[in-house]
Design an enzyme around this catalytic site. Structure first.
Site, mmCIF file in Angstrom:
data_model
loop_
_atom_site.group_PDB
_atom_site.id
_atom_site.type_symbol
_atom_site.label_atom_id
_atom_site.label_comp_id
_atom_site.label_asym_id
_atom_site.label_seq_id
_atom_site.Cartn_x
_atom_site.Cartn_y
_atom_site.Cartn_z
ATOM 1 N N GLY A 9 0.831 -1.199 0.000
ATOM 2 C CA GLY A 9 0.000 0.000 0.000
ATOM 3 C C GLY A 9 0.868 1.252 0.000
ATOM 4 O O GLY A 9 0.570 2.252 0.656
ATOM 5 N N GLY A 12 -0.513 4.929 -1.157
ATOM 6 C CA GLY A 12 -1.576 5.605 -0.417
ATOM 7 C C GLY A 12 -1.070 6.855 0.275
ATOM 8 O O GLY A 12 0.113 7.214 0.183
ATOM 9 N N GLN A 13 -1.969 7.516 1.003
ATOM 10 C CA GLN A 13 -1.660 8.794 1.654
ATOM 11 C C GLN A 13 -0.460 8.681 2.595
ATOM 12 O O GLN A 13 0.460 9.492 2.547
ATOM 13 C CB GLN A 13 -2.892 9.276 2.433
ATOM 14 C CG GLN A 13 -2.742 10.679 2.999
ATOM 15 C CD GLN A 13 -3.857 11.054 3.980
ATOM 16 O OE1 GLN A 13 -4.562 10.199 4.480
ATOM 17 N NE2 GLN A 13 -3.997 12.335 4.244
ATOM 18 N N ASP A 35 1.972 -1.938 -4.468
ATOM 19 C CA ASP A 35 0.572 -1.524 -4.401
ATOM 20 C C ASP A 35 -0.229 -2.328 -5.422
ATOM 21 O O ASP A 35 0.348 -3.067 -6.228
ATOM 22 C CB ASP A 35 0.428 -0.014 -4.661
ATOM 23 C CG ASP A 35 -0.708 0.597 -3.820
ATOM 24 O OD1 ASP A 35 -1.828 0.069 -3.879
ATOM 25 O OD2 ASP A 35 -0.460 1.590 -3.107
ATOM 26 N N ILE A 36 -1.529 -2.166 -5.389
ATOM 27 C CA ILE A 36 -2.437 -2.935 -6.250
ATOM 28 C C ILE A 36 -2.282 -2.558 -7.726
ATOM 29 O O ILE A 36 -2.544 -3.348 -8.615
ATOM 30 C CB ILE A 36 -3.916 -2.780 -5.781
ATOM 31 C CG1 ILE A 36 -4.869 -3.730 -6.524
ATOM 32 C CG2 ILE A 36 -4.390 -1.339 -5.911
ATOM 33 C CD1 ILE A 36 -4.863 -5.133 -6.032
ATOM 34 N N ARG A 37 -1.839 -1.304 -7.979
ATOM 35 C CA ARG A 37 -1.598 -0.906 -9.373
ATOM 36 C C ARG A 37 -0.370 -0.017 -9.460
ATOM 37 O O ARG A 37 0.028 0.607 -8.479
ATOM 38 C CB ARG A 37 -2.826 -0.202 -9.980
ATOM 39 C CG ARG A 37 -3.236 1.052 -9.250
ATOM 40 C CD ARG A 37 -4.550 1.621 -9.798
ATOM 41 N NE ARG A 37 -4.918 2.832 -9.078
ATOM 42 C CZ ARG A 37 -5.591 2.856 -7.942
ATOM 43 N NH1 ARG A 37 -5.976 1.732 -7.388
ATOM 44 N NH2 ARG A 37 -5.878 3.996 -7.351
ATOM 45 N N TYR A 143 -14.724 0.243 9.257
ATOM 46 C CA TYR A 143 -13.294 0.518 9.399
ATOM 47 C C TYR A 143 -12.870 0.338 10.855
ATOM 48 O O TYR A 143 -11.890 -0.352 11.156
ATOM 49 C CB TYR A 143 -13.015 1.945 8.925
ATOM 50 C CG TYR A 143 -11.578 2.383 9.011
ATOM 51 C CD1 TYR A 143 -10.581 1.724 8.288
ATOM 52 C CD2 TYR A 143 -11.205 3.462 9.797
ATOM 53 C CE1 TYR A 143 -9.253 2.137 8.354
ATOM 54 C CE2 TYR A 143 -9.879 3.892 9.863
ATOM 55 C CZ TYR A 143 -8.911 3.225 9.147
ATOM 56 O OH TYR A 143 -7.606 3.637 9.215
ATOM 57 N N LYS A 147 -10.400 -2.498 12.464
ATOM 58 C CA LYS A 147 -9.176 -2.105 13.166
ATOM 59 C C LYS A 147 -9.160 -2.645 14.606
ATOM 60 O O LYS A 147 -8.127 -3.095 15.092
ATOM 61 C CB LYS A 147 -9.021 -0.580 13.165
ATOM 62 C CG LYS A 147 -8.625 -0.005 11.809
ATOM 63 C CD LYS A 147 -7.256 -0.485 11.369
ATOM 64 C CE LYS A 147 -6.798 0.103 10.051
ATOM 65 N NZ LYS A 147 -5.542 -0.512 9.567
#
Length: 313
Positions: A9, A12-13, A35-37, A143, A147
């Site tokens: 990931g 991401g941010q 990452d996924i792409r 979410y 978590k």
């Protein structure tokens, strides 16, 4: 033994800035971003990058063996507001990606895991001011539920199988380098963009909604510091409370008007207000401070100056 890092990931941010910092500290050749792409961005173009699906155990295992990975930072997740639109997928991604890395560590294939939790683990029954490390946790979002469950599994794998997993509960994170990522606290990033672009902002939370926040640089430093801390200093294996600053939309707007005097803000609370109302207003992170020496550096004023300066560029 050389530390070899895999970030899942990485685009991401948080992943973007974390990857940059880890490469600076450990060397580009020792940090594998995934990452996924494959996006056309600095993370992909300035070091090792692999496309990986966080839900595919075999893909993750292959990368760990290929690069002789010692530490995994699992940053892939569906965030609060986005997860509410697709609860089943959010649960699948947030939980099974964690199981994959926990099981790989249990099998002795990796030494250390970082997995982020969030203030979303708390709920409307949690004490809102100075929320303690150990308290009532009844999250009301997918979410938050994922978590909280993840925290329990992290602790379980540590106690049962000796897995060295480390975690912090991130508050809302604010950064100028990446776009808002679908979280309830993302107004605090978007407001700076809109202040510069339009001179005004319509906030999806009410003016007095106080939430715990943190400037991204502090969050990245905390992430790396907890992973670098001696094992015996990490006494909590579920997740550590982490705090920086707490403020309301009205307070951040007032800070912006010091730089942009004509800036105006209006309020139109939407479904995210209910999420925000279930979260703490401020966090007690004394355990992180005493156990592994955490301290934040950025206040609201410093953060606002840096955000506006960099976004202007």
């Amino acid at each position: 033994m050389t530390t070899k890092i895999l970030i899942i990931g990485a685009c991401g941010q948080i992943g973007t800035e974390l990857t940059t910092q880890l490469r600076a500290q450990y060397g580009v050749e020792n940090v594998v971003a995934s990452d996924i792409r494959k996006l056309n961005n600095a993370i992909v173009n300035t070091g090792i990058f692999e496309v990986v699906n966080a839900l595919d155990y075999n893909q993750i295992e292959h990368l760990i063996e290929k690069y002789q990975i010692t530490d995994v930072y699992l940053m892939a997740a569906l965030l609060s507001a986005t997860a509410e639109k697709n609860p089943a997928f959010a649960w699948d991604l947030n939980m099974n990606s964690l199981f994959h890395v926990l099981n790989l560590a249990k099998a002795g294939k990796i030494k250390k895991i970082f997995w982020p939790s969030s203030i979303a683990v708390f709920g409307p029954t949690t004490p809102r001011e100075n929320t303690p490390q150990y308290t009532i946790m009844e999250p009301t979002t997918v979410y938050g539920i994922s978590k909280q469950t993840g925290e329990r599994w992290c602790e379980y794998y540590h106690h049962q199988f000796g897995v060295d997993v480390r975690s912090i509960r991130y508050p809302g994170l604010i950064s100028w380098t990446s776009e808002p990522g679908g979280g309830t606290t993302d107004y605090a990033v978007d407001i700076y963009h809109k202040a510069l672009e339009d001179g005004k902002y319509e906030c999806f939370l009410s003016e007095d909604t106080k939430l715990p926040m943190m400037y991204m640089e502090d969050a990245i430093r905390a992430t790396i510091e907890i992973m670098q801390a001696d094992t015996e200093k990490i006494k909590i294996r579920s997740s550590y409370n982490l705090a920086g600053i707490s403020f309301t939309p009205a307070e951040i707007a007032a800070e912006i008007t010091k730089h942009i005097p004509n800036f105006t803000i209006t309020y139109k609370p939407d479904f995210r207000q209910k999420i925000a109302d279930s979260w703490p207003a401020s966090i007690d992170d004394s355990r992180a401070r005493s156990d592994w020496g955490w301290s934040h550096q950025f206040d609201q004023s410093a953060m606002t100056t840096i955000m506006l300066e960099n976004l202007r560029k």
